[in-house]
Design a protein around this motif. Structure first.
Motif, PDB file in Angstrom:
ATOM      1  N   MET A 143     -47.311 -31.218  11.269  1.00 45.01           N
ATOM      2  CA  MET A 143     -46.422 -30.815  12.358  1.00 45.01           C
ATOM      3  C   MET A 143     -45.144 -30.183  11.823  1.00 45.01           C
ATOM      4  N   VAL A 144     -44.603 -30.704  10.716  1.00 41.73           N
ATOM      5  CA  VAL A 144     -43.389 -30.126  10.122  1.00 41.73           C
ATOM      6  C   VAL A 144     -43.674 -28.704   9.643  1.00 41.73           C
ATOM      7  N   ILE A 145     -44.783 -28.527   8.918  1.00 38.68           N
ATOM      8  CA  ILE A 145     -45.152 -27.202   8.414  1.00 38.68           C
ATOM      9  C   ILE A 145     -45.404 -26.240   9.578  1.00 38.68           C
ATOM     10  N   SER A 146     -46.079 -26.719  10.595  1.00 41.72           N
ATOM     11  CA  SER A 146     -46.407 -25.873  11.757  1.00 41.72           C
ATOM     12  C   SER A 146     -45.154 -25.420  12.486  1.00 41.72           C
ATOM     13  N   LEU A 147     -44.156 -26.295  12.569  1.00 42.95           N
ATOM     14  CA  LEU A 147     -42.900 -25.911  13.215  1.00 42.95           C
ATOM     15  C   LEU A 147     -42.214 -24.804  12.419  1.00 42.95           C
ATOM     16  N   LEU A 148     -42.217 -24.931  11.087  1.00 44.88           N
ATOM     17  CA  LEU A 148     -41.624 -23.891  10.244  1.00 44.88           C
ATOM     18  C   LEU A 148     -42.372 -22.566  10.413  1.00 44.88           C
ATOM     19  N   VAL A 149     -43.694 -22.645  10.496  1.00 43.87           N
ATOM     20  CA  VAL A 149     -44.496 -21.435  10.724  1.00 43.87           C
ATOM     21  C   VAL A 149     -44.130 -20.807  12.070  1.00 43.87           C
ATOM     22  N   ALA A 150     -43.972 -21.644  13.105  1.00 48.53           N
ATOM     23  CA  ALA A 150     -43.631 -21.137  14.447  1.00 48.53           C
ATOM     24  C   ALA A 150     -42.247 -20.499  14.464  1.00 48.53           C
ATOM     25  N   ILE A 151     -41.304 -21.076  13.739  1.00 48.26           N
ATOM     26  CA  ILE A 151     -39.960 -20.495  13.670  1.00 48.26           C
ATOM     27  C   ILE A 151     -40.029 -19.076  13.105  1.00 48.26           C
ATOM     28  N   TYR A 152     -40.935 -18.892  12.129  1.00 48.36           N
ATOM     29  CA  TYR A 152     -41.086 -17.558  11.553  1.00 48.36           C
ATOM     30  C   TYR A 152     -41.876 -16.627  12.472  1.00 48.36           C
ATOM     31  N   THR A 153     -43.071 -17.062  12.903  1.00 46.57           N
ATOM     32  CA  THR A 153     -43.949 -16.154  13.661  1.00 46.57           C
ATOM     33  C   THR A 153     -43.415 -15.853  15.053  1.00 46.57           C
ATOM     34  N   MET A 154     -42.842 -16.844  15.711  1.00 47.70           N
ATOM     35  CA  MET A 154     -42.362 -16.662  17.074  1.00 47.70           C
ATOM     36  C   MET A 154     -40.900 -16.211  17.135  1.00 47.70           C
ATOM     37  N   GLY A 155     -40.207 -16.255  15.988  1.00 49.30           N
ATOM     38  CA  GLY A 155     -38.783 -15.941  16.009  1.00 49.30           C
ATOM     39  C   GLY A 155     -38.317 -14.963  14.957  1.00 49.30           C
ATOM     40  N   ILE A 156     -38.188 -15.424  13.729  1.00 46.34           N
ATOM     41  CA  ILE A 156     -37.607 -14.604  12.657  1.00 46.34           C
ATOM     42  C   ILE A 156     -38.364 -13.295  12.492  1.00 46.34           C
ATOM     43  N   ARG A 157     -39.687 -13.354  12.513  1.00 44.38           N
ATOM     44  CA  ARG A 157     -40.530 -12.167  12.349  1.00 44.38           C
ATOM     45  C   ARG A 157     -40.294 -11.148  13.466  1.00 44.38           C
ATOM     46  N   ARG A 158     -39.825 -11.629  14.614  1.00 42.06           N
ATOM     47  CA  ARG A 158     -39.600 -10.760  15.763  1.00 42.06           C
ATOM     48  C   ARG A 158     -38.110 -10.527  16.009  1.00 42.06           C
ATOM     49  N   ASN A 159     -37.309 -10.823  14.964  1.00 43.35           N
ATOM     50  CA  ASN A 159     -35.860 -10.573  14.986  1.00 43.35           C
ATOM     51  C   ASN A 159     -35.128 -11.332  16.088  1.00 43.35           C
ATOM     52  N   ILE A 160     -35.619 -12.507  16.428  1.00 46.81           N
ATOM     53  CA  ILE A 160     -34.921 -13.383  17.377  1.00 46.81           C
ATOM     54  C   ILE A 160     -33.914 -14.224  16.595  1.00 46.81           C
ATOM     55  N   PRO A 161     -32.655 -14.272  17.019  1.00 43.25           N
ATOM     56  CA  PRO A 161     -31.635 -15.021  16.273  1.00 43.25           C
ATOM     57  C   PRO A 161     -32.024 -16.500  16.114  1.00 43.25           C
ATOM     58  N   ILE A 162     -31.701 -17.052  14.964  1.00 35.00           N
ATOM     59  CA  ILE A 162     -32.055 -18.435  14.672  1.00 35.00           C
ATOM     60  C   ILE A 162     -31.383 -19.388  15.659  1.00 35.00           C
ATOM     61  N   LYS A 163     -30.187 -19.012  16.147  1.00 36.11           N
ATOM     62  CA  LYS A 163     -29.485 -19.861  17.114  1.00 36.11           C
ATOM     63  C   LYS A 163     -30.299 -19.994  18.401  1.00 36.11           C
ATOM     64  N   LYS A 164     -30.906 -18.884  18.839  1.00 32.73           N
ATOM     65  CA  LYS A 164     -31.728 -18.925  20.051  1.00 32.73           C
ATOM     66  C   LYS A 164     -32.956 -19.803  19.847  1.00 32.73           C
ATOM     67  N   LEU A 165     -33.535 -19.729  18.648  1.00 29.56           N
ATOM     68  CA  LEU A 165     -34.691 -20.566  18.333  1.00 29.56           C
ATOM     69  C   LEU A 165     -34.307 -22.040  18.354  1.00 29.56           C
ATOM     70  N   MET A 166     -33.150 -22.357  17.777  1.00 31.93           N
ATOM     71  CA  MET A 166     -32.710 -23.749  17.740  1.00 31.93           C
ATOM     72  C   MET A 166     -32.319 -24.257  19.127  1.00 31.93           C
ATOM     73  N   ASP A 167     -31.853 -23.348  19.994  1.00 33.35           N
ATOM     74  CA  ASP A 167     -31.580 -23.744  21.383  1.00 33.35           C
ATOM     75  C   ASP A 167     -32.878 -24.167  22.075  1.00 33.35           C
ATOM     76  N   SER A 168     -33.959 -23.423  21.795  1.00 33.71           N
ATOM     77  CA  SER A 168     -35.272 -23.791  22.351  1.00 33.71           C
ATOM     78  C   SER A 168     -35.703 -25.158  21.847  1.00 33.71           C
ATOM     79  N   CYS A 169     -35.536 -25.379  20.543  1.00 30.73           N
ATOM     80  CA  CYS A 169     -35.902 -26.678  19.956  1.00 30.73           C
ATOM     81  C   CYS A 169     -35.062 -27.797  20.551  1.00 30.73           C
ATOM     82  N   GLY A 170     -33.761 -27.532  20.711  1.00 32.79           N
ATOM     83  CA  GLY A 170     -32.872 -28.550  21.278  1.00 32.79           C
ATOM     84  C   GLY A 170     -33.223 -28.907  22.703  1.00 32.79           C
ATOM     85  N   SER A 171     -33.572 -27.902  23.511  1.00 33.40           N
ATOM     86  CA  SER A 171     -33.928 -28.175  24.912  1.00 33.40           C
ATOM     87  C   SER A 171     -35.221 -28.970  24.998  1.00 33.40           C
ATOM     88  N   ALA A 172     -36.135 -28.720  24.049  1.00 30.90           N
ATOM     89  CA  ALA A 172     -37.389 -29.488  24.032  1.00 30.90           C
ATOM     90  C   ALA A 172     -37.120 -30.954  23.748  1.00 30.90           C
TER      91      ALA A 172
END
Length: 448
Positions: A275-304
């Protein structure tokens, strides 16, 4: 007396939750104290038992549960879940639209919790139903079937994860067996049963659903990630855990020794690591790779995680009640009753979970309480496959969703059904999932 005390505890829990409208976690803790005292536990041991049950349950699953919630939210917020659903629907075509919804819901449901899957997919199928001029119930039943089956059978969902930990079952193996059991189960309950339900409650198929559920975040084509990467990200933890389980199976069959490669595979295939590795993969594939700011990604994680707090407490409360039952001797008492029984441990676990689910409403609480009653009796039953016992417990926890289950009301309201229609569709459908899950688990028990 112990069984009478359990019955009184369950009745008190129902009164608190349904009658007095008390919070479920608060009710579970209060009932745990009362049941512990009625079972004759020394007052000096009661608090320790409750704390041990709560902490022991959360200690193993909090990481998996938390990472799973963040993984699901990242995929949803990035538009990955929408991409999976819409692509499959396009590929399957209008005639096989129910199969498309079932398949999409199953994939999305592996990564997302039951309620999240329903909330996320209802607006999508709402739009499709309007476009194809079909009842939303026609598409809604396959969707909720897949969501319920993944919730009952497959880690990293809370019930299967928690009960696997309580039984000491291998989560990777349970995942593989769970998929084998879930596939024919969702076909029976999600594709075949609705054909019968349409004759039982035909008025349900005139419903158009609730407009309030028809509003969802919309994504432009270029805003959504690709289908392949979305499916890969959603299923990545499943892939890692399956590889780890496959190595365990092969090692047991071929009798080869451990080495560095095997240790690495087993480490990576561990549910928590996966699950830890998969989350890191998701941060890259769903975010960094698509130029989504890391802050926005962490906001999604925080709301979850923010949405997860009370659910984790409820699971912990279920673990506290379970521990009280064990420490109070209820488990040993039940074990003594079934000491000479020829009843299959798989069926025994299913039966206990089904009874508790009907009484308590919460499938997760039912699975945890079942573990407390079943664990002591497992020692008296030879050749017990713990993964299948855990699966049977999950199957039992899906049975007869009705008015004391929050999921029942979510399905009823989102599909715009009356109470009678909801009983004739979702309540019976959940029972088909439970019974089918038991049957296919017992068939699997013959071969492994």
């Amino acid at each position: 007396m112990p069984l009478l005390i359990i019955a009184l505890g369950v009745l008190l829990l129902l009164i608190m939750i349904m009658g007095l409208k008390l919070n479920t976690f608060v009710s579970l803790i209060i009932v745990s104290f009362i049941v512990a005292l009625l079972l004759g536990m020394p007052m000096s041991d009661v608090v320790g038992s409750i704390e041990s049950g709560l902490g022991g349950t959360l200690g193993h699953i909090a990481l998996i549960f938390g990472m799973g919630a963040m993984l699901g939210r990242l995929i949803a917020d990035a538009g990955g879940a929408n991409r999976i659903a819409t692509t499959l629907i396009d590929k399957f075509g209008e005639k096989r639209i129910q199969w498309a919804v079932l398949f999409a819901s199953f994939i999305v449901g592996i990564a997302l919790f039951l309620e999240v899957t329903i909330v996320l997919l209802i607006p999508i199928i709402f739009s499709i139903a309007k476009e194809l001029k079909v009842s939303i119930v026609h598409l809604g039943l396959p969707m909720v079937t897949a969501a319920l089956a993944t919730h009952a059978f497959l880690p990293p969902h809370p019930g299967p994860t928690a009960v696997a930990a309580e039984y000491g079952a291998n989560i990777g193996l349970m995942l593989i067996y769970g998929i084998i059991v879930a596939i024919p189960t969702v076909i029976l309950a999600g594709i075949l049963y609705p054909k019968l339900a349409k004759r039982i409650v035909p008025t349900a198929w005139t419903r158009e659903g609730s407009e309030s559920f028809g509003v969802a975040k919309t994504f432009k084509e270029e805003e959504m990630p690709g289908f392949g990467i979305s499916v890969f990200t959603a299923l990545f933890p499943v892939i890692l855990m399956a590889i780890g389980a496959a190595v365990d199976i092969l090692q047991a069959e071929l009798k080869f020794d451990n080495n560095l490669l095997i240790d690495i595979i087993r480490f990576v295939g561990n549910s928590s690591t996966a699950m830890v590795i998969s989350l890191l993969v998701a941060i890259y594939t769903m975010g960094i790779r698509r130029n989504i700011p890391i802050k926005k990604l962490m906001d999604s994680c925080g709301s979850a995680i923010n949405a997860l707090g009370m659910l984790l407490l409820i699971i912990g409360g279920g673990g506290a009640l379970k521990q009280v039952l064990i420490d109070g001797g209820v488990g040993d008492y039940v074990a003594s009753i079934f000491a000479d029984t020829s009843m299959s441990p798989v069926f025994f676990a299913w039966m206990v979970a089904a009874i508790l689910r009907i009484c308590l409403g919460s499938g997760t609480v039912a699975t945890l309480t079942t573990a407390g009653l079943v664990i002591p009796s497992l020692g008296t039953m030879p050749d017990v496959n713990l993964e299948l016992v855990a699966l049977a417990t999950g199957a039992g926890s899906a049975i007869a969703s009705h008015v004391n289950d929050a999921g029942f009301w979510m399905v009823k309201e989102s599909l715009g059904m009356t109470l009678k229609e909801a009983f004739g569709t979702y309540t019976v459908l959940s029972t088909v999932v439970a019974v089918s899950g038991l049957v296919f688990t017992m068939i699997l028990d013959i071969f492994i």
